[in-house]
Design a protein around this motif. Sequence first.
Motif, PDB file in Angstrom:
ATOM      1  N   VAL A 163      -3.547  11.237  -2.169  1.00  0.00           N
ATOM      2  CA  VAL A 163      -3.649  12.148  -3.314  1.00  0.00           C
ATOM      3  C   VAL A 163      -4.892  11.837  -4.130  1.00  0.00           C
ATOM      4  CG1 VAL A 163      -2.582  12.807  -5.504  1.00  0.00           C
ATOM      5  CG2 VAL A 163      -1.178  12.575  -3.448  1.00  0.00           C
ATOM      6  N   LEU A 164      -5.148  10.532  -4.339  1.00  0.00           N
ATOM      7  CA  LEU A 164      -6.331  10.128  -5.107  1.00  0.00           C
ATOM      8  C   LEU A 164      -7.607  10.542  -4.379  1.00  0.00           C
ATOM      9  CD1 LEU A 164      -7.547   8.669  -7.528  1.00  0.00           C
ATOM     10  CD2 LEU A 164      -7.300   6.505  -6.276  1.00  0.00           C
ATOM     11  N   LEU A 165      -7.620  10.376  -3.054  1.00  0.00           N
ATOM     12  CA  LEU A 165      -8.787  10.778  -2.267  1.00  0.00           C
ATOM     13  C   LEU A 165      -9.031  12.287  -2.368  1.00  0.00           C
ATOM     14  CD1 LEU A 165      -8.509   8.698   1.045  1.00  0.00           C
ATOM     15  CD2 LEU A 165     -10.453   8.731  -0.518  1.00  0.00           C
TER      16      LEU A 165
ATOM     17  N   ASP B 207       0.835  -1.200   0.000  1.00  0.00           N
ATOM     18  CA  ASP B 207       0.000   0.000   0.000  1.00  0.00           C
ATOM     19  C   ASP B 207       0.872   1.253   0.000  1.00  0.00           C
ATOM     20  OD1 ASP B 207      -2.211   1.672   0.190  1.00  0.00           O
ATOM     21  OD2 ASP B 207      -2.210   1.588   2.381  1.00  0.00           O
ATOM     22  N   ASP B 208       0.459   2.201  -0.837  1.00  0.00           N
ATOM     23  CA  ASP B 208       1.146   3.488  -0.882  1.00  0.00           C
ATOM     24  C   ASP B 208       0.187   4.537  -0.310  1.00  0.00           C
ATOM     25  OD1 ASP B 208       2.389   5.868  -1.416  1.00  0.00           O
ATOM     26  OD2 ASP B 208       2.986   5.344  -3.449  1.00  0.00           O
ATOM     27  N   PRO B 209       0.315   4.859   0.976  1.00  0.00           N
ATOM     28  CA  PRO B 209      -0.642   5.790   1.592  1.00  0.00           C
ATOM     29  C   PRO B 209      -0.615   7.180   0.977  1.00  0.00           C
ATOM     30  CG  PRO B 209       1.194   5.330   3.071  1.00  0.00           C
ATOM     31  CD  PRO B 209       1.317   4.379   1.935  1.00  0.00           C
ATOM     32  N   VAL B 210       0.545   7.615   0.478  1.00  0.00           N
ATOM     33  CA  VAL B 210       0.632   8.943  -0.130  1.00  0.00           C
ATOM     34  C   VAL B 210      -0.183   8.968  -1.425  1.00  0.00           C
ATOM     35  CG1 VAL B 210       2.170  10.653  -1.155  1.00  0.00           C
ATOM     36  CG2 VAL B 210       2.875   9.408   0.908  1.00  0.00           C
TER      37      VAL B 210
END
Length: 346
Positions: free
Chosen positions: A172-174, A165-168
């Motif tokens: 950004v998508l959110l 998982d890439d939280p960053v």
Amino acid sequence: MAAARLQEAQTALEAATARSDRVAALTQTVQAYEDGLAALRDGLRRAAIRQRTLEGDLNARSDEVARLLGVLQTMGRAPTPILLLHPSGPTGTARSGMMLADVTPALQDKVTALRDQLDEVAVLQGLQNDALSVLEEGLAGAQAARAALSAAIADRTDLPRRFADDPVQTAVLLASSETLTAFASGLTETQVSGGPEADAIRGGLPLPVDGQVIRRFNEPDSAGIARPGILISTRPRALVTTPVAATVRYAGPLLDYGTVVILEPAAGTLWVIAGLAEAFGEAGQILPEGTPVGLMGGAVTQAQDILTESAQGSAGQRTETLYLEVRDMQSVVDPAEWFAFERARP
């Protein structure tokens, strides 16, 4: 039968804590509690309806019952020889004896039928009185099983991952997505490799939650708004599971949809499951078939309230709603292509 199911669930709960596959065992335990409580609710509702039917029939026949009891009391007080005598003499006595012989079986049948109805009413009343403790134990057991399941999932470390998982990137998508469609499309564009083909698993799957479809694909609601998914009514705190193995693409709050879980069961296919109170799993995890992905919200109905609902002929309200959307690449598709709406949970 329902009480036996709840007892089996209690036994399973006690055994699940010692098993290595605690999540799977506790999932089955929670579902067993849900099924047992649903069966008990339905049984109580049926019993209440039957009791009202019997009582209504007895009330409607109150005059007939009173006359019947009066005849029986008169016959019971009078000596048998007097009952057989007739004022007109031997001939009248003979005729009255024959008439009594004809009437007595029918009278006995009515007495037997009345006694059976009264006995059944008493049994049904006793059933509802005894159900309170069974309900209280079942509701407490279900709550304990859900808590144990949540803890077991939090402690789980054995699930394989398809990607890290890439939280960053997710943040950004959110931040850049103003609609559910935009967010899901963004996930589709960053699809991960692997997974079965859609045709291999599409069709006839059970719904992810035990409930009833109340709004179908693109069917407008009361405000005239149509959504490209289905709406499922279910009971408070119902367990939501994945019908097939799937990769978690997202789990968490999303816009005004509440808590959302997005699964990828096949390459390029996303299931958007929205309206949860709790979400289980982390992005990148591969969940086996039947694995919990979340819990519905709402307050669990208390035992006494369930008895009141049953007495009114209700089997309990499905007050919670789960939204399910299926996306194939950049297009939304009818979930009916994937799920059998009437299929029961295995």
